[in-house]
Design an enzyme around this catalytic site. Structure first.
Site, PDB file in Angstrom:
ATOM      1  N   CYS A 141     -53.046  -8.850 -13.741  1.00 49.22           N
ATOM      2  CA  CYS A 141     -52.886  -7.420 -13.845  1.00 49.22           C
ATOM      3  C   CYS A 141     -53.943  -6.927 -13.519  1.00 49.22           C
ATOM      4  O   CYS A 141     -54.517  -5.954 -14.390  1.00 49.22           O
ATOM      5  CB  CYS A 141     -52.229  -7.235 -15.261  1.00 49.22           C
ATOM      6  SG  CYS A 141     -51.093  -8.539 -15.718  1.00 49.22           S
ATOM      7  N   ALA A 142     -54.124  -6.707 -12.412  1.00 50.90           N
ATOM      8  CA  ALA A 142     -55.679  -6.165 -11.781  1.00 50.90           C
ATOM      9  C   ALA A 142     -55.909  -4.842 -11.790  1.00 50.90           C
ATOM     10  O   ALA A 142     -57.083  -4.383 -12.210  1.00 50.90           O
ATOM     11  CB  ALA A 142     -56.068  -6.773 -10.524  1.00 50.90           C
ATOM     12  N   ALA A 143     -54.848  -3.984 -11.413  1.00 45.89           N
ATOM     13  CA  ALA A 143     -55.284  -2.516 -11.160  1.00 45.89           C
ATOM     14  C   ALA A 143     -55.819  -1.689 -12.673  1.00 45.89           C
ATOM     15  O   ALA A 143     -55.402  -2.547 -13.725  1.00 45.89           O
ATOM     16  CB  ALA A 143     -53.944  -1.995 -10.916  1.00 45.89           C
ATOM     17  N   GLY A 145     -58.627  -2.415 -10.862  1.00 42.60           N
ATOM     18  CA  GLY A 145     -59.670  -3.004 -10.420  1.00 42.60           C
ATOM     19  C   GLY A 145     -60.919  -3.508 -11.065  1.00 42.60           C
ATOM     20  O   GLY A 145     -61.788  -4.074 -10.375  1.00 42.60           O
ATOM     21  N   LYS A 147     -62.238  -5.081 -13.532  1.00 47.41           N
ATOM     22  CA  LYS A 147     -62.429  -6.386 -14.049  1.00 47.41           C
ATOM     23  C   LYS A 147     -62.543  -7.365 -12.706  1.00 47.41           C
ATOM     24  O   LYS A 147     -63.390  -8.174 -12.688  1.00 47.41           O
ATOM     25  CB  LYS A 147     -61.319  -6.741 -14.903  1.00 47.41           C
ATOM     26  CG  LYS A 147     -61.289  -6.136 -16.158  1.00 47.41           C
ATOM     27  CD  LYS A 147     -60.375  -7.049 -17.090  1.00 47.41           C
ATOM     28  CE  LYS A 147     -60.341  -6.155 -18.431  1.00 47.41           C
ATOM     29  NZ  LYS A 147     -59.557  -4.956 -18.270  1.00 47.41           N
ATOM     30  N   ASP A 165     -50.963  -6.585  -8.641  1.00 47.58           N
ATOM     31  CA  ASP A 165     -50.157  -5.365  -9.458  1.00 47.58           C
ATOM     32  C   ASP A 165     -48.793  -5.042  -9.085  1.00 47.58           C
ATOM     33  O   ASP A 165     -48.661  -5.288  -7.850  1.00 47.58           O
ATOM     34  CB  ASP A 165     -51.169  -4.413  -9.757  1.00 47.58           C
ATOM     35  CG  ASP A 165     -50.924  -3.620 -11.108  1.00 47.58           C
ATOM     36  OD1 ASP A 165     -51.615  -3.746 -11.960  1.00 47.58           O
ATOM     37  OD2 ASP A 165     -49.876  -2.494 -11.277  1.00 47.58           O
ATOM     38  N   ARG A 170     -50.748   2.109  -8.116  1.00 44.63           N
ATOM     39  CA  ARG A 170     -52.120   1.547  -8.714  1.00 44.63           C
ATOM     40  C   ARG A 170     -52.785   0.470  -7.865  1.00 44.63           C
ATOM     41  O   ARG A 170     -54.081   0.154  -7.649  1.00 44.63           O
ATOM     42  CB  ARG A 170     -51.470   0.496  -9.966  1.00 44.63           C
ATOM     43  CG  ARG A 170     -51.299   1.534 -11.415  1.00 44.63           C
ATOM     44  CD  ARG A 170     -50.685   0.827 -12.103  1.00 44.63           C
ATOM     45  NE  ARG A 170     -51.333  -0.162 -12.906  1.00 44.63           N
ATOM     46  CZ  ARG A 170     -52.455  -0.206 -13.720  1.00 44.63           C
ATOM     47  NH1 ARG A 170     -52.335   1.341 -14.435  1.00 44.63           N
ATOM     48  NH2 ARG A 170     -52.768  -0.915 -14.347  1.00 44.63           N
ATOM     49  N   ASP A 212     -54.601  -9.522 -18.298  1.00 44.57           N
ATOM     50  CA  ASP A 212     -55.100  -8.415 -19.144  1.00 44.57           C
ATOM     51  C   ASP A 212     -53.783  -7.449 -18.760  1.00 44.57           C
ATOM     52  O   ASP A 212     -53.853  -6.560 -18.204  1.00 44.57           O
ATOM     53  CB  ASP A 212     -56.194  -7.980 -18.547  1.00 44.57           C
ATOM     54  CG  ASP A 212     -56.691  -6.585 -19.613  1.00 44.57           C
ATOM     55  OD1 ASP A 212     -57.106  -6.879 -20.551  1.00 44.57           O
ATOM     56  OD2 ASP A 212     -56.454  -5.438 -18.924  1.00 44.57           O
ATOM     57  N   CYS A 267     -56.520  -4.284 -24.795  1.00 36.93           N
ATOM     58  CA  CYS A 267     -57.270  -3.266 -25.594  1.00 36.93           C
ATOM     59  C   CYS A 267     -56.678  -2.674 -26.412  1.00 36.93           C
ATOM     60  O   CYS A 267     -56.197  -1.423 -26.693  1.00 36.93           O
ATOM     61  CB  CYS A 267     -57.531  -2.117 -24.309  1.00 36.93           C
ATOM     62  SG  CYS A 267     -56.265  -1.510 -23.463  1.00 36.93           S
TER      63      CYS A 267
END
Length: 339
Positions: A141-143, A145, A147, A165, A170, A212, A267
């Site tokens: 779930c990279a966007a 970006g 991380k 993503d 995104r 994430d 988070c």
């Protein structure tokens, strides 16, 4: 007498307030606005830490220090930072800590990609993943970006990162950020991670996966302050829906045939999205994966009780007031037998 439903709602609100302020009791609650330091990560794909510090010094900033190896003194010094002072972070390499009022959007170091504005909490997840140069990594779930840029820096742009993503807007933003950050080892893909067949190439070659997923964002202090929210309260039905989605993605990651390490992070400050998801995943995959202990001196879960007590020391959990960063959670699933 309050009916149970109303009582549960009030307790959820109170627990959210207490956790967001790092308090255990109502008596400990402080109403003053939390100020999270400004964290700046040196992008080692563009510049060295030494070169960035030299430029900062020339710009009028002053590097300060605290007693080596003393976390208490480090946090005290961070709270005392002047507007033009900075200190190297205690836990994360290449991370510099500044006064919360400091802005870098017009700074040449930010504009040329030498530094990236990334909260300390999200840096923890990448450090726990710890992919080696030459590895095959999936950022599920990279966007947007951030991380991914750190993963690429840890790998020195050697290897392959599949940054995924499911939202096209995104993905475009992420592609721009990776390009500006000199990331050359990432394949940006507009794809839903949950729809991937783990047996298909090239995904079947992945050895490291970062999950994430979307969450309540209840740990992000600045976002709540900007929106005018007072508490971290999230309706229980939404938390349950998020947890179902999060668990599905974690199960997917743990199903990849060659994966050696999976980091699950959010988070969020809520157990429903964190400890509960990890426990459920272990019920299904505990014969193949075990949790890796959080490094000594890092903000590890310590006071979990009941069903969550086995997670003490094996999950990272930050509290804004206590750890001077956003609320964050992470767990490392390590395959028990090497493939």
């Amino acid at each position: 007498m309050l009916c149970r439903q109303h009582r549960d709602v009030l307790e959820s609100v109170l627990n959210g307030l207490l956790k967001s302020r790092g308090c255990k009791r109502v008596d400990d609650f402080e109403t003053r606005k939390l100020e999270i330091p400004r964290y700046v990560r040196v992008n080692t794909l563009v510049a060295t830490v030494e070169a960035v510090i030299k430029t900062l010094t020339e710009q009028g900033f002053k590097e300060v220090s605290s007693e080596d190896g003393n976390l208490v003194k480090f946090k005290k010094r961070v709270k005392q930072l002047g507007v033009h002072e900075f200190i190297k972070d205690f836990h994360i390499n290449n991370l510099l800590v500044f006064h919360h009022k400091q802005s870098f959007f017009k700074n040449v170091l930010y504009r040329n990609g030498s530094i990236l504005l990334q909260d300390k909490s999200s840096c923890f997840a990448v450090h726990l993943l710890n992919p080696k140069p030459g590895s095959v990594v999936v950022d599920a779930c990279a966007a947007p970006g951030m991380k991914t840029t750190f993963i690429a820096a840890m790998m020195n742009n050697e290897g392959r990162i599949m940054a995924l993503d499911f939202k096209s807007t995104r993905v475009k933003t992420m592609s721009d950020i990776l390009t500006a950050s000199n990331v050359t080892c990432a394949d940006v893909k507009h794809i839903d991670f949950s729809k991937i067949n783990p047996q298909d190439s090239p995904y079947c070659k992945a050895k490291y996966i970062l999950v994430d997923p979307s969450c309540s964002c209840s740990g992000i202090v600045l976002e709540r302050q900007r929106s005018g929210e007072v508490s971290s309260f999230v309706p229980m039905n939404r938390l349950n829906n998020l947890a179902t989605f999060q668990l599905a993605l974690l199960r997917q990651a743990l199903s990849f045939p060659k994966v050696l390490r999976v980091v699950y992070s959010t988070c969020s400050i809520f157990d429903t999205e964190n400890e509960a998801v990890v426990i459920e995943a272990l019920k299904e995959f505990g014969d193949r994966f075990s949790l890796k202990k959080i490094p000594k001196g890092w903000p590890a879960l310590k006071e979990a009780t009941g069903d969550y007590s086995p997670l003490n020391g094996f999950c990272l959990k930050t509290i804004p007031k206590k750890h001077l960063t956003n609320g964050f959670f992470a767990a490392v699933f390590q395959r028990q037998k090497q493939i």
